[in-house]
Write a protein that holds these residues in place. Structure first.
Motif, PDB file in Angstrom:
ATOM      1  N   GLN A 254       4.997  -3.626  -9.756  1.00 12.67           N
ATOM      2  CA  GLN A 254       5.996  -3.984 -10.692  1.00 12.67           C
ATOM      3  C   GLN A 254       6.421  -2.943 -11.568  1.00 12.67           C
ATOM      4  O   GLN A 254       7.631  -2.500 -12.164  1.00 12.67           O
ATOM      5  N   LYS A 255       5.502  -2.176 -12.032  1.00 15.33           N
ATOM      6  CA  LYS A 255       5.340  -1.183 -13.296  1.00 15.33           C
ATOM      7  C   LYS A 255       6.182  -0.047 -12.426  1.00 15.33           C
ATOM      8  O   LYS A 255       6.863   0.711 -13.160  1.00 15.33           O
ATOM      9  N   LEU A 256       5.960  -0.062 -11.202  1.00 11.30           N
ATOM     10  CA  LEU A 256       6.353   1.406 -10.494  1.00 11.30           C
ATOM     11  C   LEU A 256       7.712   1.071 -10.390  1.00 11.30           C
ATOM     12  O   LEU A 256       8.468   2.224 -10.154  1.00 11.30           O
ATOM     13  N   MET A 257       8.172  -0.174  -9.803  1.00 12.09           N
ATOM     14  CA  MET A 257       9.459  -0.415  -9.473  1.00 12.09           C
ATOM     15  C   MET A 257      10.401  -0.086 -10.797  1.00 12.09           C
ATOM     16  O   MET A 257      11.675   0.284 -10.627  1.00 12.09           O
ATOM     17  N   LYS A 258       9.931  -0.508 -11.903  1.00 17.85           N
ATOM     18  CA  LYS A 258      10.583  -0.415 -13.062  1.00 17.85           C
ATOM     19  C   LYS A 258      10.805   1.225 -13.636  1.00 17.85           C
ATOM     20  O   LYS A 258      11.844   1.386 -13.822  1.00 17.85           O
ATOM     21  N   LYS A 259       9.535   1.694 -13.336  1.00 17.88           N
ATOM     22  CA  LYS A 259       9.676   3.086 -13.624  1.00 17.88           C
ATOM     23  C   LYS A 259      10.596   4.010 -12.806  1.00 17.88           C
ATOM     24  O   LYS A 259      11.591   4.647 -13.064  1.00 17.88           O
ATOM     25  N   ARG A 260      10.683   3.844 -11.526  1.00 18.24           N
ATOM     26  CA  ARG A 260      11.480   4.483 -10.652  1.00 18.24           C
ATOM     27  C   ARG A 260      12.933   3.952 -11.047  1.00 18.24           C
ATOM     28  O   ARG A 260      13.909   5.033 -10.641  1.00 18.24           O
ATOM     29  N   ASN A 261      13.044   2.641 -11.101  1.00 19.11           N
ATOM     30  CA  ASN A 261      14.593   2.250 -11.477  1.00 19.11           C
ATOM     31  C   ASN A 261      15.002   2.902 -12.401  1.00 19.11           C
ATOM     32  O   ASN A 261      16.298   3.638 -12.681  1.00 19.11           O
ATOM     33  N   ARG A 262      14.314   3.325 -13.611  1.00 18.11           N
ATOM     34  CA  ARG A 262      15.002   3.989 -14.889  1.00 18.11           C
ATOM     35  C   ARG A 262      15.164   5.267 -14.574  1.00 18.11           C
ATOM     36  O   ARG A 262      15.961   6.005 -15.172  1.00 18.11           O
ATOM     37  N   SER A 263      14.159   6.209 -13.646  1.00 18.02           N
ATOM     38  CA  SER A 263      14.197   7.487 -13.630  1.00 18.02           C
ATOM     39  C   SER A 263      15.653   7.901 -12.663  1.00 18.02           C
ATOM     40  O   SER A 263      15.810   9.108 -12.656  1.00 18.02           O
ATOM     41  N   ASN A 264      16.286   6.821 -12.119  1.00 17.24           N
ATOM     42  CA  ASN A 264      17.397   7.476 -11.398  1.00 17.24           C
ATOM     43  C   ASN A 264      18.667   6.708 -12.109  1.00 17.24           C
ATOM     44  O   ASN A 264      19.033   5.852 -11.482  1.00 17.24           O
ATOM     45  N   PRO A 265      19.279   7.485 -12.856  1.00 11.79           N
ATOM     46  CA  PRO A 265      20.715   6.939 -13.446  1.00 11.79           C
ATOM     47  C   PRO A 265      21.514   6.521 -12.340  1.00 11.79           C
ATOM     48  O   PRO A 265      22.576   5.699 -12.721  1.00 11.79           O
ATOM     49  N   GLU A 266      21.598   7.177 -11.217  1.00  7.91           N
ATOM     50  CA  GLU A 266      22.865   6.791 -10.034  1.00  7.91           C
ATOM     51  C   GLU A 266      22.617   5.492  -9.684  1.00  7.91           C
ATOM     52  O   GLU A 266      23.508   4.892  -9.316  1.00  7.91           O
ATOM     53  N   ASN A 267      21.227   4.826  -9.946  1.00 12.69           N
ATOM     54  CA  ASN A 267      20.929   3.529  -9.723  1.00 12.69           C
ATOM     55  C   ASN A 267      22.134   2.414 -10.283  1.00 12.69           C
ATOM     56  O   ASN A 267      22.454   1.391  -9.732  1.00 12.69           O
ATOM     57  N   LEU A 268      22.336   3.001 -11.694  1.00 16.14           N
ATOM     58  CA  LEU A 268      23.125   2.187 -12.560  1.00 16.14           C
ATOM     59  C   LEU A 268      24.724   2.140 -11.936  1.00 16.14           C
ATOM     60  O   LEU A 268      25.420   1.063 -12.033  1.00 16.14           O
ATOM     61  N   ASP A 269      25.176   3.222 -11.202  1.00 19.84           N
ATOM     62  CA  ASP A 269      26.378   3.194 -10.650  1.00 19.84           C
ATOM     63  C   ASP A 269      26.450   2.235  -9.411  1.00 19.84           C
ATOM     64  O   ASP A 269      27.467   1.813  -9.215  1.00 19.84           O
ATOM     65  N   LYS A 270      25.471   2.196  -8.719  1.00 15.33           N
ATOM     66  CA  LYS A 270      25.181   1.298  -7.643  1.00 15.33           C
ATOM     67  C   LYS A 270      25.561  -0.005  -7.827  1.00 15.33           C
ATOM     68  O   LYS A 270      25.832  -0.902  -6.956  1.00 15.33           O
ATOM     69  N   ARG A 271      25.254  -0.553  -8.976  1.00 11.74           N
ATOM     70  CA  ARG A 271      25.515  -1.875  -9.523  1.00 11.74           C
ATOM     71  C   ARG A 271      26.763  -2.141  -9.646  1.00 11.74           C
ATOM     72  O   ARG A 271      27.294  -3.361 -10.196  1.00 11.74           O
ATOM     73  N   VAL A 272      27.800  -1.082  -9.916  1.00  9.75           N
ATOM     74  CA  VAL A 272      29.144  -1.484 -10.297  1.00  9.75           C
ATOM     75  C   VAL A 272      29.934  -1.217  -9.082  1.00  9.75           C
ATOM     76  O   VAL A 272      30.220  -0.353  -8.207  1.00  9.75           O
ATOM     77  N   SER A 273      30.608  -2.399  -8.448  1.00  9.94           N
ATOM     78  CA  SER A 273      31.238  -2.355  -7.083  1.00  9.94           C
ATOM     79  C   SER A 273      32.558  -2.245  -7.365  1.00  9.94           C
ATOM     80  O   SER A 273      33.427  -1.668  -6.501  1.00  9.94           O
ATOM     81  N   GLY A 274      33.228  -2.892  -8.494  1.00  7.53           N
ATOM     82  CA  GLY A 274      34.607  -2.506  -8.866  1.00  7.53           C
ATOM     83  C   GLY A 274      35.442  -3.429  -7.771  1.00  7.53           C
ATOM     84  O   GLY A 274      34.987  -4.139  -6.910  1.00  7.53           O
ATOM     85  N   ASN A 275      36.833  -3.086  -8.080  1.00  6.91           N
ATOM     86  CA  ASN A 275      37.667  -4.006  -7.104  1.00  6.91           C
ATOM     87  C   ASN A 275      38.669  -2.985  -6.272  1.00  6.91           C
ATOM     88  O   ASN A 275      39.728  -2.618  -6.466  1.00  6.91           O
TER      89      ASN A 275
ATOM     90  N   ASP B  22       0.888  -1.313  -0.008  1.00  5.47           N
ATOM     91  CA  ASP B  22      -0.026  -0.065   0.009  1.00  5.47           C
ATOM     92  C   ASP B  22       1.035   1.147  -0.279  1.00  5.47           C
ATOM     93  O   ASP B  22       0.446   2.233  -0.651  1.00  5.47           O
ATOM     94  N   ARG B  23       1.953   1.313   0.839  1.00 11.18           N
ATOM     95  CA  ARG B  23       2.544   2.484   0.926  1.00 11.18           C
ATOM     96  C   ARG B  23       3.580   2.830  -0.398  1.00 11.18           C
ATOM     97  O   ARG B  23       3.652   3.714  -0.611  1.00 11.18           O
ATOM     98  N   TYR B  24       3.967   1.553  -0.872  1.00 13.87           N
ATOM     99  CA  TYR B  24       4.881   1.855  -1.908  1.00 13.87           C
ATOM    100  C   TYR B  24       3.733   2.250  -3.343  1.00 13.87           C
ATOM    101  O   TYR B  24       4.577   3.083  -4.226  1.00 13.87           O
ATOM    102  N   ILE B  25       2.538   1.793  -3.518  1.00 14.07           N
ATOM    103  CA  ILE B  25       1.749   2.416  -4.495  1.00 14.07           C
ATOM    104  C   ILE B  25       1.366   3.667  -4.177  1.00 14.07           C
ATOM    105  O   ILE B  25       1.255   4.458  -5.075  1.00 14.07           O
ATOM    106  N   ASN B  26       1.338   4.164  -2.867  1.00 13.34           N
ATOM    107  CA  ASN B  26       0.975   5.530  -2.675  1.00 13.34           C
ATOM    108  C   ASN B  26       2.039   6.438  -2.767  1.00 13.34           C
ATOM    109  O   ASN B  26       1.790   7.619  -2.413  1.00 13.34           O
ATOM    110  N   GLY B  27       3.252   5.861  -3.316  1.00 12.19           N
ATOM    111  CA  GLY B  27       4.243   6.806  -3.372  1.00 12.19           C
ATOM    112  C   GLY B  27       5.499   6.966  -2.493  1.00 12.19           C
ATOM    113  O   GLY B  27       6.503   7.492  -2.833  1.00 12.19           O
ATOM    114  N   ASP B  28       5.386   5.916  -1.407  1.00 14.57           N
ATOM    115  CA  ASP B  28       6.818   5.930  -0.574  1.00 14.57           C
ATOM    116  C   ASP B  28       7.822   5.046  -1.152  1.00 14.57           C
ATOM    117  O   ASP B  28       7.280   4.251  -1.874  1.00 14.57           O
TER     118      ASP B  28
END
Length: 586
Positions: A284-305, A199-205
């Motif tokens: 599922q639609k909201l999670m996909k949309k919010r993931n795309r709207s934040n380019p910094e999320n892409l950086d977080k997937r790169v942990s490096g050595n 409920d909270r996720y659908i309502n914007g949290d």
């Protein structure tokens, strides 16, 4: 003079060998238990004149793969110890069930002139022509049996999945398992939390805001809800009442791979739903949309050595720090180490919210390692450690004498109860006496374990003496490792980072500072690692004397020496039994 052949004993027990039990101490079936295997191997060695010099055990590992820790350690010893004459196992199936693995390792044994012996299958040994032939035949049969069993297990699991029956593991949060039909039943108090999260996720949290809300209010008495937990809840289709199986498949003991959607088994309306299918699809639609709207999320997937990857540890929650990029007010991105506990679970689970700039802290730790790489520091550490260990050794020897007396006393009592059993026909008394004998037997096993631990003290003392020789050898005349490490983190970081056991982080927010407590590791393996890069050091010194920059070939030569030394270090580091620690606060 001891003319016995030197043998390594290898024991393996798979999960299939366990009795059905929820206990962590569930016993293996007698016919293949570690104790039974070892008894057969010892008896065989006594009869055939072998001396067991080391025992390797892989408990709860399949013979269908060579990805077994002690199996690999055993072959490391075979490659490095020329005194090994034979590997002795309970049966061929304990050694390997895959024909390719079997042949590969039999070739290694042959290269090092080490015999393979199965103590319950006398004809299966590699020191005879017929034995070699039969090993391959029986190995092929064992592999066929393993594949047939695996196919039957897969068919049974698929049939259960088609009936919507849960196939093991922990039911999703919000459900419990109905033991009669093996399907999910709603657990009301948890289901209410699941509904709240959706409920909270659908309502914007966002997920972090929901996590903080749950932890702050300690829903169900918990304050450790994590980002990962909430993500898995929001992505779990089982909450709609549908059962889905085979979304992933195992590709190794520790890795899984996503399968194509057409391979999934889906049983609709299989169990009571907690949320509607529409709610699930909206999330599922909201999670996909919010993931795309934040380019910094892409950086977080790169942990490096990073230089300190896996070494930094939080003093508040005990989690490791990992790579987490951040942007400042101007939008500039900086690489940080952040606490995994705070990042996933927030407050109050963890109070260390400040990140550490990677470029600053890496150099700081590297410089601190440089400072301690000198003979005086090493020898002072050695003297302190030697003094402490001698006290432990003396205490251990004193305790061993008392333990030996206690073991003798318990054995005398066992003997008395045995005599009482022989003298009576009363079944009740016999059961009572047998219980007393078993109780003392367990006590003896515990005490013998302590005795074995104490017996390592003499080996530790010998290792300390060897350590001193290595320290003196390492700091050879006219060569200074402090000068060598100025090459920088990129060149020698992989070497120097091995001298840090752990860096504990404490965020002192009231003083606007972060305290680092560094524990260094100076074991014999680390000292040998430095000895193995002598030639790289000499190459560097020659370049410095000529006041020239490193040529491409020189830089490549240094890197090759470092890589080779690191490879040898990584192959032997699991043998380490002792390392004198020292802590520095920065």
């Amino acid at each position: 003079m001891n003319n016995k052949k030197k043998a390594l004993a290898y024991i393996r027990v798979s999960r299939l060998g366990r009795e059905k039990s929820k206990s962590e101490n569930a016993r293996f079936r007698d016919k293949e238990s570690p104790q039974t295997q070892m008894e057969h191997i010892k008896r065989y060695c006594e009869q055939k004149g072998y001396e067991i010099i080391n025992v390797f055990e892989d408990l709860d590992y399949s013979g269908g793969t060579d990805d077994r820790p002690d199996f690999q350690k055993m072959f490391h010893e075979i490659r490095t110890n020329k005194d090994v004459d034979a590997v002795i196992v309970y049966s061929l199936s304990r050694f390997a069930r895959d024909v390719l693995d079997l042949n590969k390792y039999l070739v290694v044994l042959e290269e090092h002139k080490v015999d393979f012996v199965s103590c319950t299958e006398e004809f299966l040994r590699t020191d005879t022509m017929y034995g070699k032939f039969l090993i391959n035949i029986i190995g092929a049969v064992a592999q066929l049996q393993r594949e047939q069993i695996a196919e039957n297990v897969r068919d049974n699991m698929r049939n259960k999945a088609l009936r919507g029956q849960f196939l093991g593991g922990i039911p999703p949060f919000g459900y419990v398992l109905n033991e009669d039909n093996q399907k999910f039943v709603i657990k009301e108090e948890e289901a209410e939390v699941v509904k709240l999260i959706f409920d909270r996720y659908i309502n914007g949290d966002g997920i972090i805001k929901i996590r903080n809300y749950l932890n702050k209010n300690a829903f169900l008495g918990r304050d450790d809800y994590s980002v990962g937990t909430l993500q898995s809840i929001l992505k779990n289709v089982h909450y709609t009442g549908d059962y889905v199986y085979s979304k992933r498949k195992n590709i190794s003991r520790t890795k899984k791979k996503k399968t194509d959607e057409e391979e999934w088994i889906i049983v609709e309306n299989n169990h009571p739903p907690i949320i509607s299918k529409q709610q699930y699809l909206s999330v599922q639609k909201l999670m996909k949309k919010r993931n795309r709207s934040n380019p910094e999320n892409l950086d977080k997937r790169v942990s490096g050595n990073q230089f300190l990857s896996g070494i930094l540890q939080c003093s508040s929650c005990g989690h490791k720090y990992y790579h987490g990029p951040k942007r400042n007010g101007s939008g500039n991105k900086f690489d940080y180490y952040v606490c995994g506990g705070y990042k996933t679970k927030g407050k109050p689970y963890c109070t260390n919210k400040r990140g550490l700039r990677i470029d600053w802290v890496d150099q700081l730790i590297h410089d601190s390692i440089t400072e301690v790489l000198n003979k005086d520091t090493f020898l002072n550490m050695y003297k302190q450690t030697f003094s402490d260990m001698i006290k432990e050794i003396e205490a251990g020897l004193s305790e061993s004498a008392e333990i030996t007396k206690e073991i003798d006393r318990l054995k005398d009592e066992q003997s008395r109860y045995l005599k009482l059993i022989v003298r009576t026909d009363n079944d009740q008394l016999i059961n009572q006496y047998e219980g007393e004998i078993q109780f003392r037997n367990e006590e003896i096993e515990n005490l013998e374990g302590k005795l074995k631990d104490n017996s390592k003290n003499e080996k530790t003392k010998e290792m300390l003496i060897e350590l001193k020789k290595l320290i003196e050898e390492m700091f050879f005349e006219g060569e200074n490792f402090k000068e060598f490490v100025v090459l920088g983190i990129n060149q020698v970081g992989p070497i120097t980072r091995n001298f840090v056991r752990v860096v504990e982080i404490q965020d002192e927010e009231e003083f606007n500072r972060t305290k680092l407590d560094i524990t260094f590791a100076f074991r014999k393996e680390e000292l040998k690692l430095l000895l193995n890069i002598k030639s790289a050091f000499k190459l560097y010194n020659r370049m410095k004397a000529n006041k020239n920059e490193l040529t491409e070939n020189e830089a490549k030569g240094i890197q090759e020496i470092i890589d080779k030394a690191l490879n040898e270090y990584n192959n032997c580091v699991y043998n380490v039994e002792f390392g004198p620690p020292v802590s520095y606060k920065l």
